[in-house]
Design an enzyme around this catalytic site. Structure first.
Site, short mmCIF file in Angstrom:
data_model
loop_
_atom_site.label_atom_id
_atom_site.label_comp_id
_atom_site.label_asym_id
_atom_site.label_seq_id
_atom_site.Cartn_x
_atom_site.Cartn_y
_atom_site.Cartn_z
N LYS A 175 0.83 -1.20 -0.16
CA LYS A 175 0.09 -0.09 -0.02
C LYS A 175 0.75 1.13 0.07
CE LYS A 175 -2.36 3.54 2.01
NZ LYS A 175 -2.13 4.53 1.53
N GLY A 228 6.97 6.07 7.79
CA GLY A 228 5.97 7.13 7.69
C GLY A 228 6.23 7.91 8.99
N SER A 229 5.26 8.78 9.36
CA SER A 229 5.21 9.64 10.57
C SER A 229 5.26 8.76 11.86
CB SER A 229 4.07 10.50 10.59
OG SER A 229 3.08 9.68 10.83
N GLY A 233 3.31 5.52 13.06
CA GLY A 233 3.96 4.52 13.45
C GLY A 233 3.52 3.84 14.77
N GLU A 250 9.81 2.62 10.45
CA GLU A 250 10.96 3.68 10.19
C GLU A 250 10.33 4.96 10.25
OE1 GLU A 250 13.57 6.18 9.28
OE2 GLU A 250 13.08 5.40 7.23
N GLU A 385 10.08 17.16 14.43
CA GLU A 385 10.47 16.88 13.09
C GLU A 385 9.50 17.66 12.21
OE1 GLU A 385 9.55 12.96 10.94
OE2 GLU A 385 11.57 13.17 10.19
#
Ligand code: UN1
Length: 497
Positions: A175, A228-229, A233, A250, A385
């Site tokens: 996906k 992703g974020s 996660g 990750e 981030e």
């Protein structure tokens, strides 16, 4: 006429069962629709998971060197299609063309590397403590993997997951991000051309909140790999934890470059510009903090600002462009909100800080390269981030303070130090708490043959990329086999005579 793309399930291109679609737009020009893709739901995930589960029965038995031949063909085909894939990465994700070609190159490298693993995939053979008995460990596939990937490396990151998953004998429900679905579709087209059998690789497009969570919960999907974020996660890790389902994720980074008083300043400035503003700061490895020794701080800042102010912003397809757009409206708003936060926290804005709307750029989501100085480690812009072209500069007295500031965040993906002092470089290498440390090089540009990932909230589970100690540990599980050919009952630990 807009291009329509489909899901790929059990060897066939299909619409979402609901018939709904989503549009993918060019971030450099919001009027340009790159294509429409299915907006899938639980039932489409179910179809894909069943197909993958069925295909697993035979794919797991294909000798890995044969699987490797398919990956080798995929590498060759990716090479052949590199230009056209690069162009679509540039148009759909926004990064400048040379970087978009690098994105494809990373997948080519991974395909060759994992093709070779087909003839390695090694375990151990060790002696048994008993006579006429042997003992070995072998890597076996896990089953069906759900792979959920982001938009910032729309070809490279899928390749980090798909190739090791396949070489190890797993089947896949993939996906991709709903911001870069066309890149993913073109990538899958190449893999089909390389000869991946039906059901082994299934592509399901759609919103993360719907499709991603259906994948994570599906009982036929045995393991998950997510990039992703951090927020997503952690959500997925929580669900997987409750289902006893392995997940590797990750997620974020807040990567520092340390510039010591003896650094080659020109090199450090180049590294900070490339790490901070390359890919418009939209890499997990982006150098979003620069921690500078007080002795060279003012000189560094002057030169850094000068170089960054010369960067040419625009459509990534134009040869002269160095900084492309940011991916979408919501990231654009988020980055601008962080710039506001930085100002309110008392950091000094010395460059950029605004949307960039000159000429054709008015049609896309562009933000000027932005630099803050007088940033303190406790400020939000130094800790969180931002994932955009915003760099925070911190001033420190010595190496110890630099390393402390570098480590004083929740993330630990990559870090860098510019110094000519061999002892300082060794101390930094030892004490920087990140998964990747660069000496006299910027924080971006990890190579695929080593594990990629980090400490603290940057990741969870085994690392991406690399072989042993990296991706292979993620996509295989160990089986240990003892074979007794003595023809009698032998008791380990007990039969000592
Ligand atoms: C990412 O931003 O998620 O090391 C991946 C690098 C690239 C990969 C970045 N090879 O910067």
């Amino acid at each position: 006429m807009k291009n329509k793309y489909l899901n790929y399930i059990n060897g066939k291109w299909v619409k979402a069962r609901s018939g709904k679609t989503l549009d993918s737009i060019n971030p450099a020009n919001h009027d340009e629709i790159i294509g429409s893709v299915p907006s899938s739901s639980e039932e489409d995930v179910d179809d894909a998971a069943r197909a993958a589960n069925e295909a697993f029965k035979s794919w797991r038995l294909v000798p890995p060197p044969r699987r490797g031949e398919i990956l080798f063909r995929a590498a060759e085909l990716l090479k052949k299609h590199k230009e056209s894939l690069g162009e679509i990465v540039c148009r759909e994700m926004g990064k400048v063309l040379p970087e978009a070609l690098g994105d494809v190159q990373e997948a080519i490298d991974m395909a060759y590397y994992m093709a070779g693993e087909g003839r390695r995939l090694s375990g151990e053979t060790v002696p048994s403590e008993l006579p006429d008995k042997d003992a070995k460990s072998v890597r076996v596939p896990v089953g069906v993997f759900g792979l959920i990937t982001p938009w910032n490396f729309p070809i490279a990151i899928p390749s980090w997951k798909i190739f090791p998953a396949l070489i190890a004998g797993n089947t896949v429900v993939f996906k991709p991000s709903s911001d870069t679905p066309v890149c993913a579709t073109k990538f899958v087209e190449v893999l089909i051309e390389a000869g991946i059998p039906k059901g082994v690789l299934n592509l399901v497009h759609g919103e993360g909140s719907r499709v991603g969570s259906a994948i994570v919960k599906h009982p036929d999907i045995q393991a998950i790999s997510f990039t992703g974020s951090s927020a997503t996660g952690i959500q997925l890790e929580t669900v997987c934890g409750s289902l006893h389902k392995p997940i590797s994720s990750e997620t974020g980074g807040k990567n520092p470059i340390i510039v010591m008083e003896d650094a080659d300043l020109n090199l450090a400035v180049e590294g900070a510009v490339w790490g901070g503003f390359g890919t418009t700061g939209q890499r997990c490895t982006a150098a979003s903090r620069v921690i500078v020794h007080q002795a060279v701080h003012d000189r560094f800042v002057k030169q850094f600002k000068e170089e960054a102010s010369r960067l040419r912003i625009g459509d990534g397809l134009k040869k002269t462009t160095q900084v492309g757009p940011v991916i979408n409206r919501s990231q654009y708003e988020k980055i601008l909100a962080y710039i506001d936060i930085g100002k309110k926290e008392g950091a000094e804005l010395i460059l950029g800080g605004k949307p960039y709307r000159k000429g054709e750029c008015a049609r896309g989501s562009f933000i000027e390269p932005t630099i803050f100085i007088k940033v303190k480690p406790e400020m939000r812009i130094a800790r969180e981030e931002i994932f955009g072209p915003v760099v925070s500069v911190l001033k420190v007295k010595n190496l110890e303070e630099a390393i402390q500031a570098a480590n004083q965040v929740d993330y630990g993906l990559s870090s860098a130090i510019y110094t000519r002092n061999v002892n300082d470089s060794a101390i930094a290498e030892r004490d920087l708490d990140t998964g990747i440390v660069y000496i006299n090089a910027s924080t971006i540009g990890a190579e695929i043959q080593l594990p990629f990932g980090g400490t603290k909230k940057t990741g969870f589970g085994p690392r991406e990329a690399g072989g042993r100690g990296g991706a292979l540990d993620n996509y295989t599980k160990w089986k240990v086999i003892y074979r007794d050919f003595s023809g009698k009952l032998q008791k380990a630990q007990i039969d000592k005579e």
